[in-house]
Scaffold this motif. Structure first.
Motif, PDB file in Angstrom:
ATOM      1  N   ARG A 186      20.010  24.081  45.151  1.00 21.04           N
ATOM      2  CA  ARG A 186      19.856  23.132  46.242  1.00 21.04           C
ATOM      3  C   ARG A 186      18.903  23.678  47.306  1.00 21.04           C
ATOM      4  O   ARG A 186      18.069  22.955  47.847  1.00 21.04           O
ATOM      5  N   THR A 187      19.028  24.968  47.611  1.00 23.70           N
ATOM      6  CA  THR A 187      18.158  25.570  48.622  1.00 23.70           C
ATOM      7  C   THR A 187      16.703  25.486  48.197  1.00 23.70           C
ATOM      8  O   THR A 187      15.815  25.155  48.998  1.00 23.70           O
ATOM      9  N   ALA A 188      16.446  25.773  46.923  1.00 26.27           N
ATOM     10  CA  ALA A 188      15.076  25.709  46.417  1.00 26.27           C
ATOM     11  C   ALA A 188      14.539  24.274  46.457  1.00 26.27           C
ATOM     12  O   ALA A 188      13.367  24.042  46.784  1.00 26.27           O
ATOM     13  N   TYR A 189      15.409  23.315  46.145  1.00 25.46           N
ATOM     14  CA  TYR A 189      14.989  21.912  46.159  1.00 25.46           C
ATOM     15  C   TYR A 189      14.630  21.467  47.574  1.00 25.46           C
ATOM     16  O   TYR A 189      13.593  20.830  47.799  1.00 25.46           O
ATOM     17  N   GLU A 190      15.477  21.818  48.552  1.00 24.76           N
ATOM     18  CA  GLU A 190      15.208  21.417  49.926  1.00 24.76           C
ATOM     19  C   GLU A 190      13.946  22.097  50.451  1.00 24.76           C
ATOM     20  O   GLU A 190      13.162  21.481  51.195  1.00 24.76           O
ATOM     21  N   ALA A 191      13.752  23.367  50.092  1.00 24.23           N
ATOM     22  CA  ALA A 191      12.545  24.070  50.530  1.00 24.23           C
ATOM     23  C   ALA A 191      11.288  23.431  49.930  1.00 24.23           C
ATOM     24  O   ALA A 191      10.267  23.276  50.603  1.00 24.23           O
ATOM     25  N   GLY A 192      11.377  23.042  48.661  1.00 29.26           N
ATOM     26  CA  GLY A 192      10.229  22.390  48.030  1.00 29.26           C
ATOM     27  C   GLY A 192       9.938  21.031  48.652  1.00 29.26           C
ATOM     28  O   GLY A 192       8.773  20.651  48.840  1.00 29.26           O
ATOM     29  N   MET A 193      10.996  20.278  48.992  1.00 31.15           N
ATOM     30  CA  MET A 193      10.801  18.986  49.648  1.00 31.15           C
ATOM     31  C   MET A 193      10.138  19.178  51.012  1.00 31.15           C
ATOM     32  O   MET A 193       9.237  18.416  51.401  1.00 31.15           O
ATOM     33  N   PHE A 194      10.555  20.197  51.747  1.00 33.96           N
ATOM     34  CA  PHE A 194       9.957  20.469  53.050  1.00 33.96           C
ATOM     35  C   PHE A 194       8.476  20.798  52.908  1.00 33.96           C
ATOM     36  O   PHE A 194       7.637  20.301  53.669  1.00 33.96           O
ATOM     37  N   ARG A 195       8.116  21.621  51.935  1.00 33.33           N
ATOM     38  CA  ARG A 195       6.705  21.987  51.754  1.00 33.33           C
ATOM     39  C   ARG A 195       5.864  20.765  51.399  1.00 33.33           C
ATOM     40  O   ARG A 195       4.721  20.636  51.841  1.00 33.33           O
ATOM     41  N   ALA A 196       6.447  19.861  50.601  1.00 38.33           N
ATOM     42  CA  ALA A 196       5.711  18.638  50.241  1.00 38.33           C
ATOM     43  C   ALA A 196       5.464  17.771  51.479  1.00 38.33           C
ATOM     44  O   ALA A 196       4.343  17.280  51.698  1.00 38.33           O
ATOM     45  N   PHE A 197       6.492  17.589  52.308  1.00 44.31           N
ATOM     46  CA  PHE A 197       6.318  16.793  53.532  1.00 44.31           C
ATOM     47  C   PHE A 197       5.385  17.491  54.516  1.00 44.31           C
ATOM     48  O   PHE A 197       4.621  16.847  55.234  1.00 44.31           O
ATOM     49  N   GLN A 198       5.452  18.810  54.550  1.00 41.03           N
ATOM     50  CA  GLN A 198       4.579  19.562  55.450  1.00 41.03           C
ATOM     51  C   GLN A 198       3.114  19.372  55.055  1.00 41.03           C
ATOM     52  O   GLN A 198       2.238  19.218  55.912  1.00 41.03           O
ATOM     53  N   ALA A 199       2.857  19.347  53.758  1.00 45.88           N
ATOM     54  CA  ALA A 199       1.483  19.114  53.282  1.00 45.88           C
ATOM     55  C   ALA A 199       1.027  17.706  53.633  1.00 45.88           C
ATOM     56  O   ALA A 199      -0.133  17.489  54.023  1.00 45.88           O
ATOM     57  N   CYS A 200       1.930  16.737  53.516  1.00 42.41           N
ATOM     58  CA  CYS A 200       1.592  15.361  53.915  1.00 42.41           C
ATOM     59  C   CYS A 200       1.291  15.294  55.410  1.00 42.41           C
ATOM     60  O   CYS A 200       0.344  14.609  55.834  1.00 42.41           O
ATOM     61  N   HIS A 201       2.066  16.000  56.207  1.00 42.67           N
ATOM     62  CA  HIS A 201       1.868  15.992  57.657  1.00 42.67           C
ATOM     63  C   HIS A 201       0.514  16.584  58.023  1.00 42.67           C
ATOM     64  O   HIS A 201      -0.184  16.081  58.923  1.00 42.67           O
ATOM     65  N   THR A 202       0.136  17.647  57.330  1.00 43.51           N
ATOM     66  CA  THR A 202      -1.149  18.290  57.611  1.00 43.51           C
ATOM     67  C   THR A 202      -2.316  17.385  57.238  1.00 43.51           C
ATOM     68  O   THR A 202      -3.326  17.320  57.942  1.00 43.51           O
ATOM     69  N   ALA A 203      -2.187  16.663  56.140  1.00 39.00           N
ATOM     70  CA  ALA A 203      -3.287  15.828  55.662  1.00 39.00           C
ATOM     71  C   ALA A 203      -3.386  14.500  56.401  1.00 39.00           C
ATOM     72  O   ALA A 203      -4.445  13.860  56.381  1.00 39.00           O
ATOM     73  N   LEU A 204      -2.327  14.087  57.061  1.00 39.36           N
ATOM     74  CA  LEU A 204      -2.284  12.760  57.671  1.00 39.36           C
ATOM     75  C   LEU A 204      -2.998  12.756  59.014  1.00 39.36           C
ATOM     76  O   LEU A 204      -2.885  13.703  59.806  1.00 39.36           O
ATOM     77  N   MET A 205      -3.735  11.678  59.273  1.00 35.49           N
ATOM     78  CA  MET A 205      -4.373  11.503  60.579  1.00 35.49           C
ATOM     79  C   MET A 205      -3.303  11.251  61.643  1.00 35.49           C
ATOM     80  O   MET A 205      -2.200  10.818  61.319  1.00 35.49           O
TER      81      MET A 205
END
Length: 352
Positions: A1-20
């Motif tokens: 579960r910890t690995a899954y939540e960490a991976g979800m956070f990294r995915a959203f973080q990448a979206c946040h960085t790329a988003l205007m």
């Protein structure tokens, strides 16, 4: 579960960085378990997003194989997210909950008027509720500033508001009923299940969702409270044709199927039905079913004693429960149940 939540956070973080700065992120999410929503919300807030809008959309075919034997939903929740302002400050739990309640009621009415029912209605409200919570990087407890209101605690508040809304509609005959408070979890589950499924076979998945929303487990409902029984498999011959167990008969073995059925009041004959447990009052539905058994046995004195001992006469919510079950009994063609409920209602009213 910890690995899954960490991976979800990294995915959203990448979206946040790329988003205007004025861009939108649209997420489609559907899951029956509260932990999944907790992981999603936690990762989304940590990445810097706030929910701006949300809609439940029917995306699944209800007759598909997966939905017949699992808790699969027929709708997905579409979340429209924007970047949270960098100047956003920590929120306080009392204010966040107050804002959530004021906004979610209008959305619940809109979902209800749109015909959304059953477990989908319970989980569809998660999106609108997140608008108030996600606008803050963290939410502190007003009474304990050193502690935070975690996502799981917030979502429990949301689910309770939603199920209370549905039960309020049931108690008010599908009118503009108020959000009810004071009903115990078991009675709330009983009304939810009875309203949606009556005494027909119901998919176990939907019942698990309702149980979780009421803070219960399906095992507690089958074993502890004896509200539901599994059907299918060995349960095909579980009950007699008249729906009532014989005196002294041993409980039948639980079924093995993927469906459950609500027990009617005649099938709930446990000797401790309606008795207080550990100093806590029995669930209100247990109290009512106990009264029905006493009345059918013809012992009016015991009925009056039970009413007085449990303080039922002045309880307005108990009267609402009786009237709601009378309407449901008429809908389900349960004439015997309807008759006894009407007699008890008149008896309580006549006694003051």
């Amino acid at each position: 579960r910890t690995a899954y939540e960490a991976g979800m956070f990294r995915a959203f973080q990448a979206c946040h960085t790329a988003l205007m700065p004025n861009g939108c992120l649209v997420m489609v999410f559907a899951h029956k378990h509260p932990d999944a929503w907790e992981a999603l919300v936690s990762a989304m807030i940590r990445a810097g997003f706030v929910v701006d809008a949300s809609w439940p959309i029917q995306t699944e075919r209800t007759a598909r194989t997966r939905s017949l034997s699992s808790a699969a939903l027929s709708s997905s929740v579409w979340l429209v997210c924007k970047k949270r302002l960098e100047t956003a400050q920590a929120g306080w739990d009392n204010r966040v909950l107050e804002e959530m309640r004021s906004k979610i009621h209008d959305r619940l009415r809109a979902f209800w008027d749109a015909g959304i029912r059953g477990p989908d209605f319970v989980w569809a409200a998660t999106g609108p509720a997140l608008e108030a919570y996600s606008k803050h990087p963290v939410v502190k407890k007003a009474n304990e500033p050193s502690r935070l209101m975690e996502v799981s605690e917030f979502l429990r508040h949301v689910r309770r508001i939603v199920v209370d809304f549905v039960v309020g509609r049931v108690l008010s005959k599908n009118g503009e009923g108020e959000i009810v408070s004071g009903l115990d979890d078991v009675t709330i589950y009983y009304l939810l299940h009875r309203y949606d499924f009556g005494f027909r076979d119901a998919p176990i998945g939907a019942c698990i969702l309702y149980a979780q929303s009421c803070g219960l487990s399906d095992r507690a409902l089958t074993d502890t409270y004896e509200i539901i029984v599994r059907t299918g498999g060995r349960a095909d011959e579980e009950e007699e044709e008249d729906g009532e167990a014989s005196e002294g008969e041993e409980p039948e073995e639980e079924g093995t199927g993927s469906k459950v059925k609500l027990r009617n009041w005649q099938q709930r004959r446990h000797p401790s039905l309606g008795a207080s447990i550990g100093g806590r009052p029995a669930p209100m539905i247990d109290q009512l079913h106990r009264l029905m058994h006493l009345w059918k046995a013809g012992d009016v004195q015991k009925v009056d004693t039970y009413l007085d001992d449990h303080g039922i006469r002045p309880n307005a919510l108990f009267h609402q429960l009786i009237q709601a079950l009378i309407e449901l009994a008429r809908r389900d063609y349960q004439s015997d149940e309807c008759t006894i409920l009407e007699i008890i209602s008149n008896h309580v009213a006549a006694r003051g």
